[in-house]
Design an enzyme around this catalytic site. Structure first.
Site, PDB file in Angstrom:
ATOM      1  CE  LYS A 111      19.637  38.563  23.279  1.00 42.85           C
ATOM      2  NZ  LYS A 111      20.149  39.772  22.584  1.00 42.85           N
ATOM      3  CB  SER A 123      17.508  42.707  23.159  1.00 38.34           C
ATOM      4  OG  SER A 123      18.625  42.159  22.359  1.00 38.34           O
ATOM      5  CB  SER A 176      20.996  43.824  21.921  1.00 39.14           C
ATOM      6  OG  SER A 176      19.796  44.137  21.735  1.00 39.14           O
TER       7      SER A 176
HETATM    8  N1  GLN Z   1      17.393  48.256  20.820  1.00 37.97           N
HETATM    9  C1  GLN Z   1      17.546  48.008  19.360  1.00 37.97           C
HETATM   10  C2  GLN Z   1      16.347  47.457  18.884  1.00 37.97           C
HETATM   11  O1  GLN Z   1      15.531  47.302  19.398  1.00 37.97           O
HETATM   12  C3  GLN Z   1      18.750  46.933  19.256  1.00 37.97           C
HETATM   13  C4  GLN Z   1      18.277  45.458  19.610  1.00 37.97           C
HETATM   14  C5  GLN Z   1      19.535  44.582  19.229  1.00 37.97           C
HETATM   15  O2  GLN Z   1      20.571  45.082  19.491  1.00 37.97           O
HETATM   16  N2  GLN Z   1      19.393  43.381  19.207  1.00 37.97           N
HETATM   17  O3  GLN Z   1      16.316  47.007  17.812  1.00 37.97           O
END
Ligand code: GLN
Length: 482
Positions: free
Chosen positions: A78, A153, A177
């Protein structure tokens, strides 16, 4: 099976038995990416030459030693984890052109285990989002239906693995995410307990929540990769010195017999839970029971506050962490500035996308004097109550079984409203706040018109019980009719 379709365990075994070389395997992944990624868009960059050179070095090392668990296995990273000499953009215009000067601890560990870092995958900008649509650098599509999102994400990681454009990938999970995109793309996604894996060299979003974890084609693969990631790191004071269990060993003879599975009632009577997700989760529960698990209805009474708590704590920490991107120390520098204040303001205005700005504004607001106690202080207290809910429940059960996300993958552009997007993490956020470990495992396919969309289920275990999480996950993976 073609080489690019292999998982970590199969690849490592094939390499050890010299059925193929790392150069051949890495080339197979590269060929697949060249053929398919113009459609899927999982990768932001792929240093083919660098990957092949590392693969060649692994093949040469093989002649001298055969004991490194990941020797010659290519993995995708990532784009917020630093790999020396590679770009690390966090999918933000702010960091376009940035090259990492050092390896994150997880990367050091992977390299020491022999892995080849092959390609940087897309994500929501600075890991803020649930669909990868917030990437400032490109669109990623779900390999099961190109009109849909891969989740986020860590959407590039999930699409790469789910579409067989990678042997495995690494993501990060702050509120869901790793798990939600894993569910959307039919792969296994493991979020380790807070502190299990070092965060050094991983661009921080919310430091009290972030964890790196494996995104893989099987539970075995997740165990192999976690083994390499986990453990104490001098550079991250939240990683304990306790020895890391042998995860492969923990999975030997895995079975559902006698496993106490808690079903938190707050996770089941939720409006907005897609009927197909409900059906698949119910079937998963029934197949665990048929295999000898004991079902226990449990309650996590503070669940309803988790979302609100997360959207105070995560933006608060993000606003502090992202202060460093000011056009001076890091990142994009505006050319239109005439004084230092304008330089900061314009560089940030031009470099960050709308969701990141929204989080920074929310975060600075909840931390501002006069509001700190009412928001951040109170949220921290409620977070403790949420953590205690889990502690109580884990006195009674071995694991919790819940949906991962309320729906299967949605269409690109379908969710416009940020609040609706935030609801994707309804079932993953409470565990993140509590700091325990959890895993999304493929459980079935939802019928949506004439397409079938993957849906995972989530197992949650007590903090630092990745051994039992993997054992239960392995047993679930082996069930038929799930
Ligand atoms: N979707 C969540 C957010 O937007 C979690 C994102 C994540 O786990 N990095 O914060």
């Amino acid at each position: 099976m073609s080489l690019h379709e292999l998982g970590v365990r199969q690849a490592a075994e094939g390499l050890a038995e010299k059925k193929f070389s790392s150069v051949e395997l890495t080339q197979a992944v590269i060929d697949r990416v060249r053929e398919k990624d113009s459609e899927i868009g999982a990768y932001l960059t792929f240093d083919e030459e660098g990957a092949l050179a590392s693969a060649k070095a692994a093949d040469e090392a093989r002649a001298a030693r055969n004991d490194l668990p990941l020797l010659g296995v290519p993995v995708a990273i990532k784009d917020l984890i630093n790999v020396k000499g590679q770009p690390c953009t966090c999918a933000s215009k702010m960091l376009k052109g940035y090259t990492s000067p050092y390896d994150a601890t997880v990367i050091k560990n992977l390299k020491a285990a022999g892995a080849v870092c092959a390609g940087r995958v897309n994500m929501d900008e600075f890991a803020m989002g649930s669909s990868t649509e917030n990437s400032g650098l490109g669109v990623t599509r779900n390999p099961y239906d190109l009109s849909r999102v891969p989740g986020g994400s860590s959407g590039g990681s999930a699409a790469a693995v789910g579409g067989n454009l990678a042997i495995a990938a690494f993501g990060t999970d702050t509120g869901g995410s790793i798990r939600q995109p894993a569910s959307f793309c039919n792969i296994v996604g493991l979020k380790p307990s807070y502190g299990r894996v070092s965060r050094f060299g991983v661009t921080a979003f919310a430091s009290s929540l972030d964890q790196v974890g494996p995104m893989t084609k099987s539970v075995d693969d997740a165990a192999m990769l976690l083994q390499v990631l986990a453990g104490h790191d001098e550079m991250d004071g939240t990683t304990p010195k306790d020895p890391v269990p042998d995860y492969m060993k923990a999975m030997e003879g895995a079975s559902m017999k006698g496993v106490k599975i808690g079903l938190p009632k707050e996770y089941y009577d939720v409006s907005g839970l897609d009927p197909e997700v409900k059906r698949i989760t119910d079937e998963a529960i029934r197949s665990c029971e048929a295999a000898g698990a004991e079902l226990v209805e449990v309650s996590l009474p503070h669940t309803e506050y988790a979302m609100a708590v997360y959207y105070i704590i995560a933006p608060a920490e993000a606003s502090a962490n992202l202060a460093r991107f000011d056009g001076v120390r890091y990142g994009h520098r505006s050319e239109r500035s005439d004084d230092v204040f304008n330089l900061y303001a314009r560089s940030r205005a031009e470099g960050f996308g709308p969701e990141v700005k929204r989080r920074i504004i929310m975060g600075t607001y909840v931390l501002s004097s006069g509001y700190y106690d009412a928001y951040y202080g109170r949220a921290s207290k409620v977070r403790t109550l949420i953590r205690r809910d889990f502690e109580e429940v884990f006195k009674k059960v071995d694991t919790l079984l819940t949906p991962v996300a309320p729906t299967p993958a949605f269409k690109i552009g379908e969710v416009q409203d940020p609040l609706t997007m935030y609801l994707n993490d309804l079932f993953t956020i409470p565990g993140s706040l509590a700091g325990n470990c959890s895993m999304s495992i493929p459980a079935g396919f939802a019928q949506s018109g004439d397409v079938k969309l993957p849906v995972g289920v989530q197992f949650i275990c007590d903090a630092y019980r990745e051994d039992s999480l993997l054992r239960i996950g392995k047993a679930f993976e082996g069930l038929s009719g799930k």
